[in-house]
Design a protein around this motif. Structure first.
Motif, PDB file in Angstrom:
ATOM      1  N   LEU A  57       0.989  -1.937  -0.330  1.00 20.70           N
ATOM      2  CA  LEU A  57       0.161  -0.109   0.268  1.00 20.70           C
ATOM      3  C   LEU A  57       0.665   1.331   0.090  1.00 20.70           C
ATOM      4  O   LEU A  57       0.543   2.307  -0.421  1.00 20.70           O
ATOM      5  CB  LEU A  57      -0.898  -0.266   1.366  1.00 20.70           C
ATOM      6  N   LEU A  58       2.002   1.346   0.125  1.00 16.41           N
ATOM      7  CA  LEU A  58       2.956   2.317   0.555  1.00 16.41           C
ATOM      8  C   LEU A  58       3.408   2.650  -0.574  1.00 16.41           C
ATOM      9  O   LEU A  58       3.569   3.686  -0.872  1.00 16.41           O
ATOM     10  CB  LEU A  58       4.039   2.232   1.330  1.00 16.41           C
ATOM     11  N   VAL A  59       3.472   1.518  -1.199  1.00 17.17           N
ATOM     12  CA  VAL A  59       4.581   1.823  -2.727  1.00 17.17           C
ATOM     13  C   VAL A  59       3.544   2.529  -3.728  1.00 17.17           C
ATOM     14  O   VAL A  59       3.753   2.905  -4.512  1.00 17.17           O
ATOM     15  CB  VAL A  59       5.246   0.422  -3.684  1.00 17.17           C
ATOM     16  N   LEU A  60       2.292   1.595  -3.201  1.00 16.30           N
ATOM     17  CA  LEU A  60       1.055   2.441  -4.272  1.00 16.30           C
ATOM     18  C   LEU A  60       0.459   3.672  -3.712  1.00 16.30           C
ATOM     19  O   LEU A  60      -0.036   4.238  -5.126  1.00 16.30           O
ATOM     20  CB  LEU A  60      -0.003   1.607  -4.553  1.00 16.30           C
ATOM     21  N   SER A  61       0.740   3.842  -2.932  1.00  9.49           N
ATOM     22  CA  SER A  61       0.740   5.262  -2.875  1.00  9.49           C
ATOM     23  C   SER A  61       1.711   6.624  -2.998  1.00  9.49           C
ATOM     24  O   SER A  61       0.714   7.772  -3.432  1.00  9.49           O
ATOM     25  CB  SER A  61       0.260   5.562  -1.147  1.00  9.49           C
ATOM     26  N   PHE A  62       2.812   5.722  -3.286  1.00  9.21           N
ATOM     27  CA  PHE A  62       3.408   7.015  -4.202  1.00  9.21           C
ATOM     28  C   PHE A  62       3.967   6.432  -5.772  1.00  9.21           C
ATOM     29  O   PHE A  62       3.436   7.600  -6.206  1.00  9.21           O
ATOM     30  CB  PHE A  62       4.966   6.505  -3.389  1.00  9.21           C
ATOM     31  N   VAL A  63       3.162   4.899  -6.413  1.00  5.74           N
ATOM     32  CA  VAL A  63       3.302   5.341  -7.473  1.00  5.74           C
ATOM     33  C   VAL A  63       1.809   5.682  -8.497  1.00  5.74           C
ATOM     34  O   VAL A  63       2.242   6.353  -9.434  1.00  5.74           O
ATOM     35  CB  VAL A  63       2.955   3.875  -7.979  1.00  5.74           C
ATOM     36  N   ILE A  64       1.055   5.645  -7.760  1.00  3.72           N
ATOM     37  CA  ILE A  64      -0.348   6.149  -8.323  1.00  3.72           C
ATOM     38  C   ILE A  64      -0.446   7.967  -8.495  1.00  3.72           C
ATOM     39  O   ILE A  64      -1.335   7.780  -9.605  1.00  3.72           O
ATOM     40  CB  ILE A  64      -1.467   5.652  -7.846  1.00  3.72           C
ATOM     41  N   PRO A  65       0.139   8.169  -7.447  1.00  2.45           N
ATOM     42  CA  PRO A  65      -0.319  10.131  -7.681  1.00  2.45           C
ATOM     43  C   PRO A  65       1.029  10.537  -9.067  1.00  2.45           C
ATOM     44  O   PRO A  65       0.739  11.013  -9.704  1.00  2.45           O
ATOM     45  CB  PRO A  65       0.348  10.214  -6.135  1.00  2.45           C
ATOM     46  N   ALA A  66       2.246   9.699  -8.814  1.00  2.00           N
ATOM     47  CA  ALA A  66       2.997   9.752  -9.960  1.00  2.00           C
ATOM     48  C   ALA A  66       2.609   9.828 -11.293  1.00  2.00           C
ATOM     49  O   ALA A  66       2.830  10.253 -12.601  1.00  2.00           O
ATOM     50  CB  ALA A  66       4.420   8.960  -9.662  1.00  2.00           C
TER      51      ALA A  66
END
Length: 56
Positions: free
Chosen positions: A41-50
């Motif tokens: 979830l942490l990785v997704l929270s950085f990747v999706i907004p990018a």
């Protein structure tokens, strides 16, 4: 969710210190599972907004 992983990890440490092998193993398994969910979830929270940010 990270708090739950830490709680189960501490529970596993206490159970292991008291000699409850089965309980410690179960709590460790839950803590590992919750930890990896948190990491994903942490990785997704950085990747999706990018990905969604428009390039200008």
């Amino acid at each position: 969710m990270l708090r739950w992983a830490l709680i189960f990890f501490l529970f596993a440490l206490v159970a292991a210190a008291l000699g409850f092998g089965g309980i410690a193993g179960a709590a460790t398994g839950v803590a590992k599972f919750l930890f990896w969910i948190f990491v994903v979830l942490l990785v997704l929270s950085f990747v999706i907004p990018a990905i969604k940010t428009p390039k200008s």
